[in-house]
Design an enzyme around this catalytic site. Structure first.
Site, PDB file in Angstrom:
ATOM      1  N   ARG B  53     -33.833  -9.956 -20.641  1.00  0.00           N
ATOM      2  CA  ARG B  53     -34.325 -10.205 -19.290  1.00  0.00           C
ATOM      3  C   ARG B  53     -35.628  -9.458 -19.017  1.00  0.00           C
ATOM      4  NH1 ARG B  53     -28.874  -8.775 -16.529  1.00  0.00           N
ATOM      5  NH2 ARG B  53     -28.107  -7.245 -17.995  1.00  0.00           N
ATOM      6  N   GLU B  64     -34.776  -8.472 -11.733  1.00  0.00           N
ATOM      7  CA  GLU B  64     -34.844  -9.057 -13.066  1.00  0.00           C
ATOM      8  C   GLU B  64     -34.922 -10.579 -13.003  1.00  0.00           C
ATOM      9  OE1 GLU B  64     -32.031  -5.830 -15.373  1.00  0.00           O
ATOM     10  OE2 GLU B  64     -31.093  -7.564 -14.422  1.00  0.00           O
ATOM     11  N   ALA B 147     -17.005  -4.957  -5.574  1.00  0.00           N
ATOM     12  CA  ALA B 147     -17.176  -6.402  -5.352  1.00  0.00           C
ATOM     13  C   ALA B 147     -16.722  -7.267  -6.534  1.00  0.00           C
ATOM     14  CB  ALA B 147     -18.637  -6.703  -5.015  1.00  0.00           C
ATOM     15  N   GLN B 148     -16.798  -6.762  -7.759  1.00  0.00           N
ATOM     16  CA  GLN B 148     -16.457  -7.577  -8.926  1.00  0.00           C
ATOM     17  C   GLN B 148     -14.962  -7.543  -9.252  1.00  0.00           C
ATOM     18  OE1 GLN B 148     -16.622  -9.789 -12.530  1.00  0.00           O
ATOM     19  NE2 GLN B 148     -18.012  -9.719 -10.829  1.00  0.00           N
ATOM     20  N   THR B 209     -17.535   0.063 -12.643  1.00  0.00           N
ATOM     21  CA  THR B 209     -18.061   0.947 -11.606  1.00  0.00           C
ATOM     22  C   THR B 209     -19.554   0.662 -11.422  1.00  0.00           C
ATOM     23  OG1 THR B 209     -18.555   2.695 -13.195  1.00  0.00           O
ATOM     24  CG2 THR B 209     -16.376   2.714 -12.201  1.00  0.00           C
ATOM     25  N   GLY B 234     -21.546  -0.763 -17.417  1.00  0.00           N
ATOM     26  CA  GLY B 234     -22.739  -0.253 -18.094  1.00  0.00           C
ATOM     27  C   GLY B 234     -23.677  -1.413 -18.331  1.00  0.00           C
ATOM     28  N   ASP B 235     -24.706  -1.541 -17.515  1.00  0.00           N
ATOM     29  CA  ASP B 235     -25.521  -2.749 -17.635  1.00  0.00           C
ATOM     30  C   ASP B 235     -26.993  -2.520 -17.358  1.00  0.00           C
ATOM     31  OD1 ASP B 235     -25.415  -2.333 -14.974  1.00  0.00           O
ATOM     32  OD2 ASP B 235     -24.639  -4.292 -14.433  1.00  0.00           O
ATOM     33  N   LYS B 239     -27.289   3.712 -17.615  1.00  0.00           N
ATOM     34  CA  LYS B 239     -26.003   3.501 -16.952  1.00  0.00           C
ATOM     35  C   LYS B 239     -24.941   3.136 -17.979  1.00  0.00           C
ATOM     36  CE  LYS B 239     -23.725   0.895 -13.293  1.00  0.00           C
ATOM     37  NZ  LYS B 239     -23.517  -0.538 -13.168  1.00  0.00           N
ATOM     38  N   SER B 300     -20.211  -5.698 -22.187  1.00  0.00           N
ATOM     39  CA  SER B 300     -20.838  -6.820 -21.481  1.00  0.00           C
ATOM     40  C   SER B 300     -21.939  -6.350 -20.544  1.00  0.00           C
ATOM     41  CB  SER B 300     -19.768  -7.556 -20.665  1.00  0.00           C
ATOM     42  OG  SER B 300     -20.354  -8.567 -19.887  1.00  0.00           O
TER      43      SER B 300
END
Lengths: 362, 362
Positions: B53, B64, B147-148, B209, B234-235, B239, B300
């Site tokens: 990205r 992004e 939210a997820q 998280t 972790g994305d 993080k 992911s």
């Protein structure tokens, strides 16, 4: 009229609203103000996050994303280039763009940019020519009389006072269309039979043809001393308009070298051939035109900052014109972490209310 | 209802329409069908034009663009990530996306993607777990109940039959919200006092998280043999959620290595640490789970192809649901090369008709 900010809503400027906005402001005023906003942003060039556009090439054309940010605002444009589209009644180039708040990442504007790109391209050309053409330039050859040609003519008249046009296109009907569209605005217009004839006596030569291939619209013998060349059409790998020898005789001004080296006329030259960044001329760091005999060349491919400026300018016109719609683009749950709960509440509302008819037909 | 294609119009799925579309299809069906479309696209991984990205980082967060193309369709997503947004009543992550026709570059769909991203992230997790978790896995720890979290729970139930949940969040009210939202769906749910307690006996551990910093949500001693870890949070660079030692004990599965090396849990490891591309497992080229004691980790970060699949899936639902609006996004002059003439005709129409009131208020 509500004072509660609607966090889900993004102002949207449709094609219809863009046309009305441009006409309400006035095409000349729009082009002049836009050129000033572009120059304003070029003057703070170093504050921008810059990257060559992100292109996805296919056999038929290209789709590009052009992002940039000044640290406070973020903008990007989506733009395609498909030369064969015209044959199917579609635009070669269509575009739309988004301006966002860097602080929270929320979009602040979604806008059509097909018309806006035509205006910003012309405004950028004229802003560059302000620094590069001879003082008192009044006549311009326009080679290639397609969708961009009238915008170039209008911008050069509004911003530099150019009022003598010499038109040429391999398709005479394109020149006729351009001629007809520019009536009643104070231009003196000559339709020419060849590119050679068009450039005769012109102070400025604008090349803006659309073929996606190496072409030689101008050869070296056609370019006399003192001319400013505004080269718009060479704007992707494999697409150029000028003979290499012209480049070797010219002082070459570009927007963003890493992008222009790949896409512009200078893809024909060595990678280290000297070029001057336009912003440095605008900022007074480098002299643009040095004398009356110098050939100046603006090798324009279009850069993300120009689109950023255009979006910023359009955003500034929304309050006074009201020419936008409100788009329900962003999910805004009552409790930010409860995105799923928003779905549940929608479900409850749907069960409570009778179902409406489908709202769109494909 | 017209048979003449309106070239200016792009179907637009608003937040409201997306919610109604998801509910009309049914959340479980939507997640199952979407997981299948994602897997379908992963199976033809090699036909896609892939790129990490394009990120614009700032102190507050990141914006992004995530483009990809299969040569026939082109899609991109705009997505922001601003952890502090929640404090101002905004979403940490909002998104929208566009699907286009590669042949002519015209957009075919503009869609909200905040809700859609939540669904595709969950569908991707469950599609991966289908190949990586132990057969008969029924219980899942969810660490991070923002939210997820509910979307993950729904996807794992719809696609794998996971019906025992063990929730933990540093903020107990987040767990309460998740618990309340998932009532009546056949889950057995335990709210836990610690991450340690949450993972006890869980077949699957989902970490999701939101902090933008190196964190250690899971330590090595917490992960027993046979577990599948679904690491979502972790994305981005800097993080991560898992202790490095867990990574060293796990077989690591990723979407697109050049992106995951920078953004995922594996940014903690050497650049040449072996990872397995998920698509190769789906395609049967590489075995996913090999035995009952293996620790599998899906690191992911979210990849453009998943968004492409999601847009493609939503586009396929428009005709049957009618849940979209028509957006006047693309300039469509009667004669393609006469963009300027379109402005002139608009001007003539404005002069003929009385001026309407401004249409939007900022």
């Amino acid at each position: 009229m509500t004072s509660i900010p609607k966090l889900n809503v993004v102002p949207f400027v449709s094609v219809d609203h863009m046309m009305k906005l441009v006409l309400k402001v006035g095409i000349d005023t729009f082009l002049r103000e836009l050129a000033d906003v572009i120059e304003e942003d070029f003057l703070r060039w170093e504050t921008f996050d810059k990257t060559p556009r992100v292109a996805s090439h296919s056999q038929e054309g290209v789709i590009e994303l052009m992002p940039t940010s000044d640290g406070t605002l973020y903008g990007f444009k989506y733009v395609n280039g498909h030369p064969k589209n015209t044959r199917e009644g579609r635009q070669t180039v269509t575009a739309f763009g988004v301006l966002s708040d860097v602080g929270n990442g929320y979009p602040m504007l979604l806008s059509e940019m097909t018309i806006l790109t035509a205006l910003r391209t012309a405004a950028t050309s004229a802003a560059a020519a302000r620094h590069l053409s001879r003082d008192g330039a009044r006549s311009m050859a326009i080679i290639g009389n397609g969708a961009q040609s009238e915008f170039q003519a209008r911008a050069f008249k509004a911003i530099l006072g150019v009022d003598q046009l010499r038109l040429y296109d391999i398709d005479p009907s394109a020149s006729q269309k351009c001629y007809a569209n520019l009536q009643g605005l104070g231009f003196s217009i000559t339709i020419c039979d060849s590119a050679e004839q068009a450039v005769e006596g012109a102070d400025i030569i604008t090349t803006v043809t659309a073929d996606k291939q190496y072409a030689t619209i101008l050869t070296d013998n056609m370019v006399g001393p003192g001319v400013h060349i505004n080269a718009i059409g060479g704007d992707c790998p494999g697409k150029t308009e000028l003979h290499r020898d012209i480049l070797l005789r010219s002082d070459i001004f570009v927007e963003y070298p890493p992008q222009t080296r790949v896409e512009g006329e200078i893809q024909q030259l060595d990678e280290d051939h000297p070029v001057i960044e336009l912003w440095q001329v605008m900022a007074g760091k480098v002299k643009g035109r040095k004398d009356e005999r110098q050939i100046t060349l603006f090798d324009s491919v279009g850069f993300a900052i120009e689109d950023f400026s255009a979006l910023r300018y359009v955003r500034s016109k929304l309050v006074e014109t009201g020419l936008f719609e409100e788009l329900d683009l962003l999910a805004d749950p009552d409790e930010p972490r409860d995105l799923y709960g928003m779905l549940l509440r929608c479900e409850a509302a749907m069960q409570a209310a009778p179902e409406k008819k489908p709202e769109g037909v494909l």
